[in-house]
Design a protein around this motif. Structure first.
Motif, PDB file in Angstrom:
ATOM      1  N   LYS A 190      -2.554 -33.428  26.287  1.00  0.00           N
ATOM      2  CA  LYS A 190      -2.070 -33.768  24.885  1.00  0.00           C
ATOM      3  C   LYS A 190      -3.582 -34.052  23.985  1.00  0.00           C
ATOM      4  N   ASN A 191      -4.528 -33.541  24.543  1.00  0.00           N
ATOM      5  CA  ASN A 191      -5.806 -33.918  23.953  1.00  0.00           C
ATOM      6  C   ASN A 191      -5.755 -33.099  22.406  1.00  0.00           C
ATOM      7  N   VAL A 192      -5.032 -31.849  22.357  1.00  0.00           N
ATOM      8  CA  VAL A 192      -5.208 -31.097  21.220  1.00  0.00           C
ATOM      9  C   VAL A 192      -3.777 -30.520  20.936  1.00  0.00           C
ATOM     10  N   ASP A 193      -3.415 -30.155  19.873  1.00  0.00           N
ATOM     11  CA  ASP A 193      -2.124 -29.852  19.390  1.00  0.00           C
ATOM     12  C   ASP A 193      -2.021 -28.241  19.066  1.00  0.00           C
ATOM     13  N   VAL A 194      -3.203 -27.641  18.768  1.00  0.00           N
ATOM     14  CA  VAL A 194      -3.164 -26.381  18.557  1.00  0.00           C
ATOM     15  C   VAL A 194      -4.426 -25.471  19.029  1.00  0.00           C
ATOM     16  N   ALA A 195      -4.472 -24.551  19.493  1.00  0.00           N
ATOM     17  CA  ALA A 195      -5.713 -23.907  19.932  1.00  0.00           C
ATOM     18  C   ALA A 195      -5.673 -22.243  19.294  1.00  0.00           C
ATOM     19  N   THR A 196      -7.016 -21.928  18.866  1.00  0.00           N
ATOM     20  CA  THR A 196      -7.188 -20.509  18.570  1.00  0.00           C
ATOM     21  C   THR A 196      -7.806 -19.757  19.725  1.00  0.00           C
ATOM     22  N   VAL A 197      -7.197 -19.103  20.129  1.00  0.00           N
ATOM     23  CA  VAL A 197      -7.307 -18.564  21.766  1.00  0.00           C
ATOM     24  C   VAL A 197      -7.700 -17.044  21.983  1.00  0.00           C
ATOM     25  N   PRO A 198      -8.673 -16.747  22.601  1.00  0.00           N
ATOM     26  CA  PRO A 198      -9.041 -15.289  22.840  1.00  0.00           C
ATOM     27  C   PRO A 198      -8.383 -14.984  24.273  1.00  0.00           C
ATOM     28  N   GLU A 199      -7.727 -13.775  24.292  1.00  0.00           N
ATOM     29  CA  GLU A 199      -7.318 -13.324  25.586  1.00  0.00           C
ATOM     30  C   GLU A 199      -8.228 -13.543  26.545  1.00  0.00           C
ATOM     31  N   PRO A 200      -7.849 -13.554  27.767  1.00  0.00           N
ATOM     32  CA  PRO A 200      -6.510 -13.668  28.244  1.00  0.00           C
ATOM     33  C   PRO A 200      -5.807 -15.125  28.293  1.00  0.00           C
TER      34      PRO A 200
END
Length: 334
Positions: A190-200
């Motif tokens: 629970k250190n972050v709420d949202v992530a902008t994530v590259p695949e995979p």
């Protein structure tokens, strides 16, 4: 750990060779090639062309006989671009954000091809009470680096569509950075709420159940038009050894064609290389899901990069309005 130690040792060896007068493109006294080059890329699905080229030894097919080809793996675009500028690597795959940022800061680099498009996903932590992007005010999001490709895509979408910005520009979202391979654990703790994530890594988070897709690739800013990875080399190499650049690009094109013609084998190569580099083994299901969000292509359009650069300026990642004239050189794709 052994893999990274070997990479460090390789880097030290390269510095020793450089100090002794070793030079890419030099020839031995007997006329044989003593060329040695290093290609860089990230352990992301957008960079599968690098993995395929390494596994299939494609650079050795296009470069002069006897050329030694090394590979170096990078956690972020800033370190990659520094290696390009210092000559520690001769070319490789990086996100367009770092390439453009360094170019506008005066770095003499060229984008000579694309690597892929798509593959950025906005993920929300399970249990964070986030059902739509409108819920992100006051939340903490993570990206690989400040101003990286995925960060700009996310922040552009949030500002233009929802009027929400990061605390970097006095907004309501807190921004932290971290390696994409760690995002699932950041969700779990629970250190972050949202992530902008590259695949995979987006598909991996889906499989593990610690996060859910908030915005899928087509709806992220520049999601399907922007190259998610570009192939970069230095202007110096283009000027002094265009034959080498042509050979490097030809191998990259072969790798891209292989991916599109042999997707199942390319997927297994990606699984093996990502495990080799990160010590994380991704399932076939994760790779299959990630593959659906990505198109592998070496074609690149300067106008798409310019539009993205303008967005970076609007978000104050760039101090001056960017002019990318001279960054893209497609002559080696012909």
């Amino acid at each position: 750990m052994k893999k990274w130690l070997s990479i460090i040792a390789l880097a030290v060896m390269s510095l020793v060779l450089a100090a002794c007068g070793s030079d890419a493109g030099a020839n031995s006294d007997d006329g044989g090639s003593t060329e040695e080059i290093t290609i860089g890329y990230f352990p992301n699905i957008n960079h599968v062309a690098g993995m395929v080229a390494e596994t299939k030894d494609l650079y050795s097919e296009t470069l002069p006989d006897g050329t030694k080809v090394n590979y170096q793996y990078f956690p972020d675009g800033s370190s990659f671009m520094t290696a390009i500028e210092t000559g520690d690597i001769q070319g490789g795959l990086v996100g367009p954000g770092p390439a453009m940022n360094h170019f506008t800061s005066g770095a003499e680099v060229n984008v000579v091809a694309a690597g892929s498009t798509g593959g950025t996903v906005i993920m929300a932590r399970e249990g964070a009470d986030i059902d739509s992007p409108e819920d992100l005010a006051g939340k903490t999001f993570v990206s690989p680096r400040v101003g990286c490709t995925h960060d700009v895509q996310f922040e552009t979408m949030m500002k233009e569509e929802f009027g929400i910005t990061s605390d970097r520009i006095d907004g309501e979202m807190k921004h932290v950075t971290g390696k994409p391979a760690t995002y699932a654990s950041l969700f779990e703790t629970k250190n972050v709420d949202v992530a902008t994530v590259p695949e995979p890594w987006a598909s991996s988070i889906e499989e593990q159940g610690s996060g859910k897709v908030l915005v899928d690739t087509p709806d992220v800013a520049f999601g399907e038009t922007l190259p998610a990875a570009v192939f970069v080399t230095s202007q110096k190499l283009v000027d002094e050894n265009p034959d080498m650049v042509e050979s490097i690009v030809e191998a990259h094109k072969k790798a891209t064609d292989f991916i599109n013609e042999n997707p199942e084998e390319a997927k297994q190569i990606a699984i093996d290389k990502i495990k080799d580099i990160t010590d994380q083994e991704l399932s076939k299901e994760v790779i299959d899901r990630a593959w659906e969000r990505i198109d592998f292509t070496y074609e690149v359009k300067e106008e798409n990069l310019q539009e993205f650069a303008d967005a970076s300026y609007d978000l104050e990642f760039l101090k001056e309005k960017p002019d990318l004239t001279g960054l893209v050189d497609t002559s080696f794709l012909d």
